[in-house]
Design an enzyme around this catalytic site. Structure first.
Site, PDB file in Angstrom:
ATOM      1  N   ILE A  20       0.813  -1.215   0.000  1.00  0.00           N
ATOM      2  CA  ILE A  20       0.000   0.000   0.000  1.00  0.00           C
ATOM      3  C   ILE A  20       0.847   1.267   0.000  1.00  0.00           C
ATOM      4  O   ILE A  20       0.316   2.378  -0.019  1.00  0.00           O
ATOM      5  CB  ILE A  20      -0.958   0.038   1.216  1.00  0.00           C
ATOM      6  CG1 ILE A  20      -0.177  -0.107   2.531  1.00  0.00           C
ATOM      7  CG2 ILE A  20      -2.012  -1.053   1.097  1.00  0.00           C
ATOM      8  CD1 ILE A  20      -1.057  -0.005   3.771  1.00  0.00           C
ATOM      9  N   GLY A  24      11.952   5.382   0.348  1.00  0.00           N
ATOM     10  CA  GLY A  24      13.344   5.070   0.087  1.00  0.00           C
ATOM     11  C   GLY A  24      13.899   3.989   0.993  1.00  0.00           C
ATOM     12  O   GLY A  24      14.822   3.272   0.606  1.00  0.00           O
ATOM     13  N   MET A  25      13.343   3.874   2.207  1.00  0.00           N
ATOM     14  CA  MET A  25      13.901   2.928   3.170  1.00  0.00           C
ATOM     15  C   MET A  25      12.990   1.748   3.449  1.00  0.00           C
ATOM     16  O   MET A  25      13.434   0.776   4.066  1.00  0.00           O
ATOM     17  CB  MET A  25      14.183   3.646   4.495  1.00  0.00           C
ATOM     18  CG  MET A  25      15.305   4.663   4.439  1.00  0.00           C
ATOM     19  SD  MET A  25      15.519   5.521   6.014  1.00  0.00           S
ATOM     20  CE  MET A  25      15.833   4.144   7.112  1.00  0.00           C
ATOM     21  N   LYS A  43       5.522  -2.080   8.185  1.00  0.00           N
ATOM     22  CA  LYS A  43       6.584  -1.277   7.571  1.00  0.00           C
ATOM     23  C   LYS A  43       7.814  -2.168   7.486  1.00  0.00           C
ATOM     24  O   LYS A  43       8.466  -2.461   8.490  1.00  0.00           O
ATOM     25  CB  LYS A  43       6.870  -0.031   8.413  1.00  0.00           C
ATOM     26  CG  LYS A  43       8.011   0.818   7.879  1.00  0.00           C
ATOM     27  CD  LYS A  43       8.255   2.023   8.776  1.00  0.00           C
ATOM     28  CE  LYS A  43       9.449   2.827   8.288  1.00  0.00           C
ATOM     29  NZ  LYS A  43       9.712   3.999   9.159  1.00  0.00           N
ATOM     30  N   ASP A 141      11.969  14.611  12.869  1.00  0.00           N
ATOM     31  CA  ASP A 141      11.647  14.628  11.443  1.00  0.00           C
ATOM     32  C   ASP A 141      10.174  14.962  11.237  1.00  0.00           C
ATOM     33  O   ASP A 141       9.441  14.240  10.552  1.00  0.00           O
ATOM     34  CB  ASP A 141      11.994  13.286  10.793  1.00  0.00           C
ATOM     35  CG  ASP A 141      12.130  13.389   9.275  1.00  0.00           C
ATOM     36  OD1 ASP A 141      12.336  14.510   8.775  1.00  0.00           O
ATOM     37  OD2 ASP A 141      12.036  12.350   8.596  1.00  0.00           O
TER      38      ASP A 141
END
Length: 437
Positions: A20, A24-25, A43, A141
Protein backbone atom coordinates in the site's frame (compact mmCIF):
# COMPACT_ATOMS: atom_id res chain seq x y z
CA UNK A 1 12.18 -12.72 -1.30
CA UNK A 2 9.53 -15.49 -1.26
CA UNK A 3 8.04 -14.23 2.01
CA UNK A 4 7.48 -10.70 0.65
CA UNK A 5 4.63 -11.32 -1.72
CA UNK A 6 0.86 -11.48 -1.29
CA UNK A 7 0.07 -14.53 0.82
CA UNK A 8 3.55 -14.64 2.34
CA UNK A 9 3.90 -15.12 6.10
CA UNK A 10 6.29 -13.13 8.29
CA UNK A 11 7.33 -14.34 11.74
CA UNK A 12 4.75 -17.16 11.43
CA UNK A 13 2.09 -14.60 12.25
CA UNK A 14 1.59 -11.79 9.72
CA UNK A 15 -0.01 -12.80 6.40
CA UNK A 16 0.77 -10.24 3.69
CA UNK A 17 -2.23 -8.98 1.69
CA UNK A 18 -0.97 -6.22 -0.62
CA UNK A 19 1.51 -3.35 -0.88
CA UNK A 20 0.00 0.00 0.00
CA UNK A 21 3.04 2.30 -0.02
CA UNK A 22 6.77 2.56 -0.54
CA UNK A 23 9.59 4.93 0.33
CA UNK A 24 13.34 5.07 0.09
CA UNK A 25 13.90 2.93 3.17
CA UNK A 26 10.81 0.76 3.42
CA UNK A 27 7.73 -0.78 1.87
CA UNK A 28 4.34 -0.68 3.60
CA UNK A 29 2.17 -3.79 3.42
CA UNK A 30 -1.38 -4.43 4.48
CA UNK A 31 -1.29 -7.67 6.47
CA UNK A 32 -3.47 -9.89 8.61
CA UNK A 33 -2.35 -10.65 12.15
CA UNK A 34 -3.35 -14.31 12.40
CA UNK A 35 -2.87 -14.40 16.16
CA UNK A 36 -5.13 -11.45 17.06
CA UNK A 37 -7.28 -11.65 13.91
CA UNK A 38 -6.91 -8.02 12.83
CA UNK A 39 -5.66 -6.15 9.78
CA UNK A 40 -2.48 -4.13 10.37
CA UNK A 41 0.17 -2.22 8.45
CA UNK A 42 3.68 -3.65 8.19
CA UNK A 43 6.58 -1.28 7.57
CA UNK A 44 9.21 -3.57 6.06
CA UNK A 45 12.77 -2.28 5.79
CA UNK A 46 14.20 -2.48 2.26
CA UNK A 47 16.18 -5.70 1.79
CA UNK A 48 19.38 -3.85 0.91
CA UNK A 49 19.19 -1.95 4.20
CA UNK A 50 17.91 -4.75 6.45
CA UNK A 51 21.26 -6.48 5.95
CA UNK A 52 22.88 -3.56 7.78
CA UNK A 53 22.67 -3.89 11.57
CA UNK A 54 22.67 -0.08 11.88
CA UNK A 55 19.50 0.30 9.85
CA UNK A 56 17.82 -2.55 11.70
CA UNK A 57 18.70 -0.67 14.87
CA UNK A 58 16.90 2.40 13.50
CA UNK A 59 13.78 0.32 12.94
CA UNK A 60 13.94 -1.11 16.47
CA UNK A 61 14.45 2.41 17.79
CA UNK A 62 11.35 3.60 15.96
CA UNK A 63 9.30 0.74 17.39
CA UNK A 64 10.45 1.42 20.93
CA UNK A 65 9.91 5.16 20.69
CA UNK A 66 6.49 5.06 19.06
CA UNK A 67 5.43 1.98 21.02
CA UNK A 68 5.85 3.91 24.26
CA UNK A 69 3.36 6.52 23.06
CA UNK A 70 -0.37 5.95 23.38
CA UNK A 71 -1.99 9.07 21.99
CA UNK A 72 -4.91 9.80 19.63
CA UNK A 73 -2.59 11.67 17.24
CA UNK A 74 0.30 9.20 17.15
CA UNK A 75 0.21 6.10 14.97
CA UNK A 76 0.00 3.08 17.28
CA UNK A 77 2.88 0.61 17.05
CA UNK A 78 2.00 -2.96 17.96
CA UNK A 79 5.15 -5.02 17.37
CA UNK A 80 8.68 -5.26 15.95
CA UNK A 81 10.08 -8.37 14.34
CA UNK A 82 12.90 -9.88 12.31
CA UNK A 83 12.47 -12.87 10.00
CA UNK A 84 15.42 -14.85 8.64
CA UNK A 85 15.03 -16.76 5.37
CA UNK A 86 16.86 -20.07 4.78
CA UNK A 87 19.52 -18.21 2.77
CA UNK A 88 20.23 -15.94 5.74
CA UNK A 89 18.41 -12.87 4.40
CA UNK A 90 17.01 -10.75 7.22
CA UNK A 91 13.61 -9.06 6.99
CA UNK A 92 13.02 -6.38 9.63
CA UNK A 93 9.58 -4.88 10.12
CA UNK A 94 7.41 -2.76 12.39
CA UNK A 95 3.74 -3.62 12.90
CA UNK A 96 1.48 -0.55 13.10
CA UNK A 97 -2.19 0.34 13.09
CA UNK A 98 -3.64 0.50 9.59
CA UNK A 99 -4.65 4.09 8.82
CA UNK A 100 -7.07 5.36 6.22
CA UNK A 101 -6.53 8.89 4.97
CA UNK A 102 -4.21 11.18 3.03
CA UNK A 103 -0.59 12.08 3.72
CA UNK A 104 -0.34 15.83 4.37
CA UNK A 105 2.49 16.14 1.86
CA UNK A 106 0.19 14.86 -0.86
CA UNK A 107 -2.61 17.18 0.22
CA UNK A 108 -0.31 20.23 0.05
CA UNK A 109 0.42 19.59 -3.63
CA UNK A 110 -3.09 20.96 -4.19
CA UNK A 111 -2.20 24.20 -2.37
CA UNK A 112 -2.20 25.45 1.23
CA UNK A 113 -4.91 24.56 3.70
CA UNK A 114 -7.51 27.04 4.86
CA UNK A 115 -5.94 28.76 7.86
CA UNK A 116 -8.34 27.32 10.44
CA UNK A 117 -7.84 23.80 9.06
CA UNK A 118 -4.05 24.29 9.15
CA UNK A 119 -4.26 25.48 12.75
CA UNK A 120 -6.32 22.45 13.77
CA UNK A 121 -3.91 20.00 12.10
CA UNK A 122 -0.88 21.65 13.68
CA UNK A 123 -2.60 21.73 17.09
CA UNK A 124 -3.06 17.95 16.89
CA UNK A 125 0.57 17.46 15.83
CA UNK A 126 1.65 19.72 18.72
CA UNK A 127 -0.30 17.58 21.19
CA UNK A 128 1.33 14.42 19.83
CA UNK A 129 4.80 15.95 20.17
CA UNK A 130 4.03 17.21 23.67
CA UNK A 131 3.17 13.64 24.65
CA UNK A 132 6.45 12.41 23.13
CA UNK A 133 8.44 15.09 24.93
CA UNK A 134 6.86 14.10 28.26
CA UNK A 135 8.39 10.67 27.71
CA UNK A 136 11.76 12.20 26.84
CA UNK A 137 11.45 11.49 23.09
CA UNK A 138 12.39 13.92 20.31
CA UNK A 139 10.92 13.08 16.87
CA UNK A 140 13.51 15.00 14.76
CA UNK A 141 11.65 14.63 11.44
CA UNK A 142 8.34 16.51 11.72
CA UNK A 143 7.39 17.10 8.07
CA UNK A 144 4.20 16.83 5.96
CA UNK A 145 5.46 13.46 4.71
CA UNK A 146 5.19 12.12 8.26
CA UNK A 147 1.66 13.30 9.00
CA UNK A 148 -1.49 11.45 7.94
CA UNK A 149 -4.86 13.20 7.73
CA UNK A 150 -7.55 10.77 8.88
CA UNK A 151 -11.26 11.03 9.61
CA UNK A 152 -10.43 11.43 13.31
CA UNK A 153 -7.65 13.97 12.91
CA UNK A 154 -3.94 14.14 12.17
CA UNK A 155 -1.63 11.24 13.01
CA UNK A 156 2.13 11.62 13.43
CA UNK A 157 4.02 8.85 11.61
CA UNK A 158 7.55 7.53 11.44
CA UNK A 159 9.63 7.75 14.60
CA UNK A 160 12.48 6.16 12.64
CA UNK A 161 15.05 8.82 13.61
CA UNK A 162 13.57 9.69 16.99
CA UNK A 163 15.91 9.76 19.94
CA UNK A 164 15.95 10.64 23.63
CA UNK A 165 16.36 14.18 24.95
CA UNK A 166 20.05 14.91 25.44
CA UNK A 167 21.29 12.27 22.99
CA UNK A 168 23.85 13.27 20.31
CA UNK A 169 22.06 14.82 17.35
CA UNK A 170 24.40 13.38 14.71
CA UNK A 171 25.03 9.87 13.44
CA UNK A 172 28.34 8.04 13.73
CA UNK A 173 29.74 9.79 10.63
CA UNK A 174 28.82 13.24 11.98
CA UNK A 175 25.94 13.73 9.53
CA UNK A 176 22.71 15.45 10.56
CA UNK A 177 19.43 13.54 10.47
CA UNK A 178 16.23 14.95 9.02
CA UNK A 179 14.82 17.02 6.18
CA UNK A 180 16.87 20.24 5.71
CA UNK A 181 14.02 22.75 5.37
CA UNK A 182 12.58 21.55 8.71
CA UNK A 183 15.81 21.30 10.69
CA UNK A 184 16.39 23.86 13.46
CA UNK A 185 19.52 26.08 13.19
CA UNK A 186 21.14 24.68 16.33
CA UNK A 187 21.08 21.18 14.89
CA UNK A 188 23.65 22.24 12.29
CA UNK A 189 26.05 22.75 15.20
CA UNK A 190 25.43 19.26 16.61
CA UNK A 191 23.50 20.44 19.68
CA UNK A 192 22.11 17.45 21.64
CA UNK A 193 18.53 16.49 20.83
CA UNK A 194 15.97 18.67 22.59
CA UNK A 195 12.21 19.30 22.33
CA UNK A 196 12.84 22.82 21.00
CA UNK A 197 14.05 21.36 17.70
CA UNK A 198 10.68 19.67 17.18
CA UNK A 199 8.96 22.98 18.00
CA UNK A 200 10.99 24.69 15.28
CA UNK A 201 9.77 22.05 12.82
CA UNK A 202 6.24 22.75 14.05
CA UNK A 203 6.75 26.37 13.08
CA UNK A 204 7.86 25.32 9.60
CA UNK A 205 4.87 23.00 9.33
CA UNK A 206 2.42 25.72 10.40
CA UNK A 207 3.97 28.21 7.98
CA UNK A 208 3.81 25.78 5.06
CA UNK A 209 0.27 24.57 5.68
CA UNK A 210 -1.01 28.17 5.78
CA UNK A 211 1.11 29.72 2.99
CA UNK A 212 1.93 26.74 0.77
CA UNK A 213 5.70 27.25 1.09
CA UNK A 214 8.40 26.67 3.69
CA UNK A 215 9.91 29.74 5.41
CA UNK A 216 13.50 28.88 4.44
CA UNK A 217 13.63 26.74 1.25
CA UNK A 218 16.51 24.26 1.39
CA UNK A 219 17.23 20.96 -0.33
CA UNK A 220 20.70 20.49 1.17
CA UNK A 221 22.47 21.41 4.40
CA UNK A 222 24.45 24.08 2.53
CA UNK A 223 21.17 25.55 1.25
CA UNK A 224 19.86 25.67 4.80
CA UNK A 225 22.97 27.35 6.19
CA UNK A 226 22.77 29.97 3.45
CA UNK A 227 19.05 30.60 4.04
CA UNK A 228 19.53 30.94 7.78
CA UNK A 229 22.32 33.46 7.27
CA UNK A 230 19.62 36.03 6.50
CA UNK A 231 18.69 37.57 9.89
CA UNK A 232 15.19 38.78 8.95
CA UNK A 233 12.23 36.55 9.83
CA UNK A 234 10.22 35.13 6.92
CA UNK A 235 7.32 37.22 5.56
CA UNK A 236 3.91 36.46 7.04
CA UNK A 237 1.73 38.28 4.50
CA UNK A 238 -1.70 36.69 4.31
CA UNK A 239 -1.42 34.91 7.67
CA UNK A 240 -3.85 35.88 10.45
CA UNK A 241 -1.94 37.94 13.02
CA UNK A 242 -2.38 35.44 15.88
CA UNK A 243 -1.22 32.55 13.68
CA UNK A 244 1.79 34.52 12.45
CA UNK A 245 2.74 35.40 16.04
CA UNK A 246 2.89 31.81 17.32
CA UNK A 247 4.53 30.66 14.09
CA UNK A 248 7.37 33.17 14.44
CA UNK A 249 7.80 32.22 18.11
CA UNK A 250 8.35 28.62 17.01
CA UNK A 251 10.84 29.73 14.34
CA UNK A 252 12.93 31.80 16.74
CA UNK A 253 16.64 31.14 16.07
CA UNK A 254 17.22 30.83 19.84
CA UNK A 255 15.78 27.51 21.09
CA UNK A 256 15.43 28.94 24.61
CA UNK A 257 12.93 31.51 23.34
CA UNK A 258 10.63 29.02 21.64
CA UNK A 259 7.44 27.88 23.36
CA UNK A 260 6.98 24.25 24.34
CA UNK A 261 4.89 21.92 22.18
CA UNK A 262 2.28 21.95 24.94
CA UNK A 263 2.07 25.75 24.83
CA UNK A 264 1.82 25.71 21.03
CA UNK A 265 -1.05 23.22 21.23
CA UNK A 266 -2.79 25.38 23.83
CA UNK A 267 -2.57 28.50 21.65
CA UNK A 268 -3.56 26.74 18.43
CA UNK A 269 -6.51 25.02 20.07
CA UNK A 270 -7.73 28.41 21.19
CA UNK A 271 -7.39 29.79 17.65
CA UNK A 272 -9.05 26.78 16.03
CA UNK A 273 -12.12 27.32 18.23
CA UNK A 274 -12.67 30.78 16.74
CA UNK A 275 -14.84 31.21 13.64
CA UNK A 276 -13.11 31.28 10.26
CA UNK A 277 -14.36 34.81 9.42
CA UNK A 278 -13.44 38.12 11.15
CA UNK A 279 -12.35 37.01 14.60
CA UNK A 280 -11.98 40.10 16.78
CA UNK A 281 -13.41 43.56 17.22
CA UNK A 282 -11.08 45.49 19.50
CA UNK A 283 -10.67 43.33 22.61
CA UNK A 284 -14.01 41.55 22.30
CA UNK A 285 -14.02 38.07 20.76
CA UNK A 286 -16.95 37.63 18.37
CA UNK A 287 -18.25 34.06 18.22
CA UNK A 288 -21.20 32.62 16.38
CA UNK A 289 -23.68 30.52 18.35
CA UNK A 290 -22.31 27.35 16.72
CA UNK A 291 -18.74 28.27 17.62
CA UNK A 292 -19.75 28.82 21.24
CA UNK A 293 -21.13 25.30 21.42
CA UNK A 294 -18.00 23.83 19.87
CA UNK A 295 -15.81 25.86 22.20
CA UNK A 296 -17.66 24.47 25.24
CA UNK A 297 -16.26 21.05 24.42
CA UNK A 298 -13.00 21.81 22.61
CA UNK A 299 -11.78 24.33 25.18
CA UNK A 300 -12.99 22.47 28.26
CA UNK A 301 -9.55 21.17 29.19
CA UNK A 302 -7.65 24.21 27.95
CA UNK A 303 -9.77 26.70 29.95
CA UNK A 304 -10.91 24.87 33.08
CA UNK A 305 -8.17 22.28 33.42
CA UNK A 306 -5.04 24.25 32.45
CA UNK A 307 -2.18 23.05 34.72
CA UNK A 308 0.14 25.40 36.60
CA UNK A 309 3.23 24.03 34.82
CA UNK A 310 3.97 22.65 31.40
CA UNK A 311 4.43 18.88 31.12
CA UNK A 312 7.95 19.19 29.68
CA UNK A 313 9.09 20.77 32.92
CA UNK A 314 8.59 17.46 34.67
CA UNK A 315 10.20 15.28 32.01
CA UNK A 316 13.22 13.02 32.52
CA UNK A 317 16.52 14.55 33.57
CA UNK A 318 19.08 14.77 30.79
CA UNK A 319 22.00 16.18 32.72
CA UNK A 320 21.74 19.43 30.74
CA UNK A 321 20.76 22.76 32.33
CA UNK A 322 17.01 23.18 32.53
CA UNK A 323 15.57 25.75 30.16
CA UNK A 324 12.36 27.70 30.50
CA UNK A 325 10.84 29.03 27.27
CA UNK A 326 9.34 32.49 27.41
CA UNK A 327 5.66 32.15 28.32
CA UNK A 328 2.99 32.93 25.76
CA UNK A 329 0.24 33.64 28.25
CA UNK A 330 -0.35 32.51 31.79
CA UNK A 331 -3.98 32.98 32.86
CA UNK A 332 -4.46 31.84 36.47
CA UNK A 333 -6.33 28.53 36.67
CA UNK A 334 -9.39 28.36 38.91
CA UNK A 335 -8.91 26.65 42.28
CA UNK A 336 -11.52 24.02 41.51
CA UNK A 337 -12.40 22.03 38.40
CA UNK A 338 -16.06 22.70 37.89
CA UNK A 339 -18.18 20.56 35.62
CA UNK A 340 -19.55 22.53 32.69
CA UNK A 341 -23.11 21.56 31.91
CA UNK A 342 -24.03 21.52 28.23
CA UNK A 343 -27.46 23.05 27.57
CA UNK A 344 -30.15 20.70 26.36
CA UNK A 345 -30.34 22.74 23.16
CA UNK A 346 -26.62 22.28 22.39
CA UNK A 347 -25.77 20.71 19.07
CA UNK A 348 -24.71 17.09 19.07
CA UNK A 349 -20.92 16.88 18.77
CA UNK A 350 -19.13 14.94 16.08
CA UNK A 351 -17.12 11.90 17.15
CA UNK A 352 -13.95 13.81 16.33
CA UNK A 353 -14.93 16.72 18.60
CA UNK A 354 -15.94 14.41 21.43
CA UNK A 355 -12.72 12.38 21.17
CA UNK A 356 -10.64 15.60 21.10
CA UNK A 357 -12.32 16.83 24.31
CA UNK A 358 -11.69 13.48 25.99
CA UNK A 359 -8.03 13.63 24.97
CA UNK A 360 -7.67 17.17 26.34
CA UNK A 361 -9.06 16.13 29.72
CA UNK A 362 -6.68 13.17 29.93
CA UNK A 363 -3.73 15.42 29.02
CA UNK A 364 -4.65 18.02 31.61
CA UNK A 365 -5.26 15.43 34.33
CA UNK A 366 -1.90 13.76 33.71
CA UNK A 367 -0.12 17.13 33.70
CA UNK A 368 -1.69 18.22 36.99
CA UNK A 369 -1.26 14.86 38.72
CA UNK A 370 -5.00 14.33 39.15
CA UNK A 371 -4.68 11.26 36.92
CA UNK A 372 -1.79 8.92 37.71
CA UNK A 373 0.53 7.76 34.94
CA UNK A 374 -0.65 4.14 35.02
CA UNK A 375 -4.33 5.16 34.98
CA UNK A 376 -3.67 7.59 32.15
CA UNK A 377 -1.88 4.92 30.13
CA UNK A 378 -4.70 2.46 30.77
CA UNK A 379 -7.40 4.92 29.68
CA UNK A 380 -5.41 6.13 26.67
CA UNK A 381 -5.03 2.55 25.47
CA UNK A 382 -8.79 1.98 25.72
CA UNK A 383 -9.59 5.29 24.03
CA UNK A 384 -7.03 4.63 21.29
CA UNK A 385 -8.50 1.18 20.61
CA UNK A 386 -11.98 2.69 20.43
CA UNK A 387 -10.74 5.44 18.10
CA UNK A 388 -9.07 2.91 15.80
CA UNK A 389 -12.26 0.87 15.66
CA UNK A 390 -14.30 3.98 14.90
CA UNK A 391 -11.92 4.98 12.11
CA UNK A 392 -12.38 1.61 10.40
CA UNK A 393 -16.12 1.47 11.05
CA UNK A 394 -15.71 -1.44 13.43
CA UNK A 395 -17.86 -0.20 16.33
CA UNK A 396 -21.62 -0.38 15.90
CA UNK A 397 -22.38 -0.31 19.64
CA UNK A 398 -20.69 2.97 20.61
CA UNK A 399 -22.89 3.53 23.69
CA UNK A 400 -21.91 0.10 25.04
CA UNK A 401 -18.23 0.83 24.48
CA UNK A 402 -18.62 4.15 26.27
CA UNK A 403 -20.35 2.44 29.21
CA UNK A 404 -17.34 0.17 29.64
CA UNK A 405 -15.10 3.25 29.75
CA UNK A 406 -17.42 4.76 32.37
CA UNK A 407 -16.89 1.63 34.47
CA UNK A 408 -13.11 1.90 34.07
CA UNK A 409 -13.14 5.56 35.15
CA UNK A 410 -15.26 4.65 38.19
CA UNK A 411 -12.89 1.85 39.16
CA UNK A 412 -9.88 4.14 38.87
CA UNK A 413 -11.60 6.83 40.92
CA UNK A 414 -12.35 4.36 43.73
CA UNK A 415 -8.74 3.21 43.87
CA UNK A 416 -7.54 6.83 44.01
CA UNK A 417 -5.88 6.94 40.58
CA UNK A 418 -8.25 9.66 39.32
CA UNK A 419 -9.45 12.60 41.38
CA UNK A 420 -13.18 13.09 41.86
CA UNK A 421 -13.16 16.31 39.82
CA UNK A 422 -11.48 14.71 36.83
CA UNK A 423 -13.65 11.60 37.06
CA UNK A 424 -16.66 13.93 36.77
CA UNK A 425 -15.17 15.69 33.75
CA UNK A 426 -14.28 12.39 32.07
CA UNK A 427 -17.81 11.15 32.71
CA UNK A 428 -19.28 14.26 31.06
CA UNK A 429 -16.97 13.85 28.07
CA UNK A 430 -17.96 10.19 27.73
CA UNK A 431 -21.63 11.14 27.86
CA UNK A 432 -21.05 13.49 24.94
CA UNK A 433 -19.16 10.78 23.05
CA UNK A 434 -22.05 8.35 23.47
CA UNK A 435 -24.39 10.64 21.53
CA UNK A 436 -21.79 11.86 19.01
CA UNK A 437 -22.53 11.63 15.32
Amino acid sequence: MPSLRPGGLLARRYRLIDRIGAGGMSVIWRAHDEVLDRVVALKVLAASLAADARFRSLVRQEARAAGALVHPHVTAVHDYGEDVDPDGTVTAFVVMELLSGEVLESRLTQGPLRWDHAVRVCAEVSEALAAAHRLGIVHRDVTPANIMLTALGAKVLDFGIATHIGAPDEDEEGDTFGTPAYVAPERLDGTPAQPATDVYALGVLLYETVTGRVPYPADTWDDLAEALAVPEPPPTDGMPAEVAAICLRCLDRDPLRRPTAYQVADVLRGLSAEPAGPRRRGRVVVLTAGAVLLAAGALLAGTFLRPHTTPEATGPSTGAPATTPAPIHSPPPPPQVARTEVPATASVPTVREAMATLGHILDAGLASGDITADAGHDLRTLVSNLENNLATGGVSDLPAQVRSLHVKVGDRKREGSISAAYATELGAALDRLAIAT
